[in-house]
Scaffold this active site. Structure first.
Site, PDB file in Angstrom:
ATOM      1  N   TYR A 144     -33.125 -11.303 -41.888  1.00 27.25           N
ATOM      2  CA  TYR A 144     -32.192 -12.223 -42.556  1.00 27.25           C
ATOM      3  C   TYR A 144     -31.660 -13.253 -41.567  1.00 27.25           C
ATOM      4  O   TYR A 144     -31.739 -14.462 -41.795  1.00 27.25           O
ATOM      5  CB  TYR A 144     -31.034 -11.444 -43.175  1.00 27.25           C
ATOM      6  CG  TYR A 144     -29.893 -12.334 -43.616  1.00 27.25           C
ATOM      7  CD1 TYR A 144     -30.026 -13.170 -44.724  1.00 27.25           C
ATOM      8  CD2 TYR A 144     -28.679 -12.351 -42.922  1.00 27.25           C
ATOM      9  CE1 TYR A 144     -28.994 -14.006 -45.118  1.00 27.25           C
ATOM     10  CE2 TYR A 144     -27.642 -13.175 -43.312  1.00 27.25           C
ATOM     11  CZ  TYR A 144     -27.805 -13.996 -44.417  1.00 27.25           C
ATOM     12  OH  TYR A 144     -26.773 -14.825 -44.796  1.00 27.25           O
ATOM     13  N   LYS A 148     -32.486 -17.283 -41.484  1.00 25.30           N
ATOM     14  CA  LYS A 148     -31.378 -18.211 -41.727  1.00 25.30           C
ATOM     15  C   LYS A 148     -31.228 -19.184 -40.563  1.00 25.30           C
ATOM     16  O   LYS A 148     -30.886 -20.361 -40.750  1.00 25.30           O
ATOM     17  CB  LYS A 148     -30.073 -17.448 -41.949  1.00 25.30           C
ATOM     18  CG  LYS A 148     -29.979 -16.711 -43.271  1.00 25.30           C
ATOM     19  CD  LYS A 148     -29.928 -17.660 -44.463  1.00 25.30           C
ATOM     20  CE  LYS A 148     -28.530 -18.210 -44.686  1.00 25.30           C
ATOM     21  NZ  LYS A 148     -28.424 -18.960 -45.954  1.00 25.30           N
TER      22      LYS A 148
END
Length: 339
Positions: A144, A148
């Site tokens: 994640y 990002k």
């Protein structure tokens, strides 16, 4: 908001999620003409008079069609979580963001506000009062956070006279309606297996949902400023709290017992390693009860200097931690009364 030439048209990707829906509500209240781009259609949008566009962020045709006629885009949609295969995170968070940027350029969208994460700078060690001058770490410990970070770089590098961009980095978003952080805390507590990890006293930053929405609206209003566009800003409550004080305050709000039992970090790390290997070996899609990344986050301080957002965005967190807890507790009482 009416400019004299009609209402400013704004698209919110991920407009049905926790942050997206709160943002949609505020934009409508502020007088903007709002459309939501999501995988599903939400009844809340219909009640607000919001145009609901159903599509896939990874589909070039879908996102180009959604951006037509828009003045600004809030990119909130993302694949979130502490577990999952890299390709899924990459496709949604990186490729999806790239296709959105291209769609904005093709359709003449003038402003793009990206909801990033403070996790993009997490390197596994303490982050104490760091500001935006801190760089991305050479190694990022979760799919994640790494995707990002790549998406944020795409957004900031796309900043130009034609398309102004900005990235906001909230940390541990919570409040009434939370579908991520608080439910995970509650599920772990209810399992009876939740333990304090390690013996260090560490501090973390969080951000109450209303404060984040304030920052997003301010970013939209300030993005024309050359000191603002092309930059990232940490967005938090600006009041670091002990990790377990935060967790136990949430549990108390839903009438669950505080976590008091402890486990050494070394033992927790071994358990997490075993669980991760088992989930990979047997292709279990559900996240392990605990992961090594989660342990590192729980056992390290991570709080941020938000003076940049205060100075350049006029950001000032209005809901402090205690007031946020009161609001969350009240929302739980209202929910239980209506059930």
């Amino acid at each position: 908001m009416d400019t004299g030439k009609g209402k400013i048209k704004i698209l919110v990707t991920g407009g049905g999620g926790f942050v997206g829906l709160a943002l949609v509500r505020r934009l409508v209240e502020s007088g903007y003409e709002v459309a939501s781009f999501s995988r599903a259609v939400y009844k809340e949008h219909q009640a607000l008079g919001v145009r609901s566009i159903q599509g896939n962020i990874c589909n070039e045709t879908d996102i180009e069609e959604a951006c037509k006629g828009m003045d600004a885009v809030f990119h909130v949609a993302a694949c979130v979580g502490i577990w999952g295969d890299y390709k899924t995170f990459y496709d949604i968070n990186v490729l999806g963001t790239y296709k959105l940027i291209e769609a904005c350029k093709k359709n003449g969208v003038q402003k793009l506000i990206f909801t990033s994460s403070a996790s993009v700078v997490f390197n596994g060690s303490d982050l104490i009062n760091v500001d935006e001058t801190i760089g991305y770490p050479r190694k990022i410990f979760s799919n994640y956070a790494s995707t990002k970070a790549r998406a944020e770089q795409l957004v900031l590098n796309a900043n130009s006279d034609a398309l102004k961009t900005i990235s906001l980095r909230p940390h541990l978003i919570w409040g009434p309606g939370d579908t991520q952080l608080i439910p995970k805390i509650i599920r772990r507590a209810k399992s009876g297996r939740f333990r304090k990890i390690g013996s260090r006293d560490v501090l973390i930053d969080t951000v109450y949902i209303d404060n984040l929405i304030d920052a997003q609206i301010m970013a939209l209003e300030k993005i024309e400023n050359e000191e603002v566009n092309g930059r990232a800003f940490f967005i938090t409550n600006g009041e670091p709290v002990p990790t377990w004080d935060f967790i136990n305050a949430i549990l108390k709000s839903v009438e669950l017992q505080a976590i008091s039992k402890k486990i050494p970090k070394s033992l927790a790390w071994i358990i997490a390693w075993i669980l991760e290997k088992m989930h990979l070996l047997f292709h279990i899609k559900q996240a392990p009860f605990i992961t090594r990344f989660m342990i590192e986050e729980i056992c390290t301080s991570h709080w941020f200097d938000i003076s940049g957002a205060k100075r350049l965005l006029d950001y000032s967190p209005k809901v402090d931690f205690q007031e946020g807890i009161r609001k969350f507790r009240a929302s739980q009482s209202e929910f239980n009364a209506s059930s």
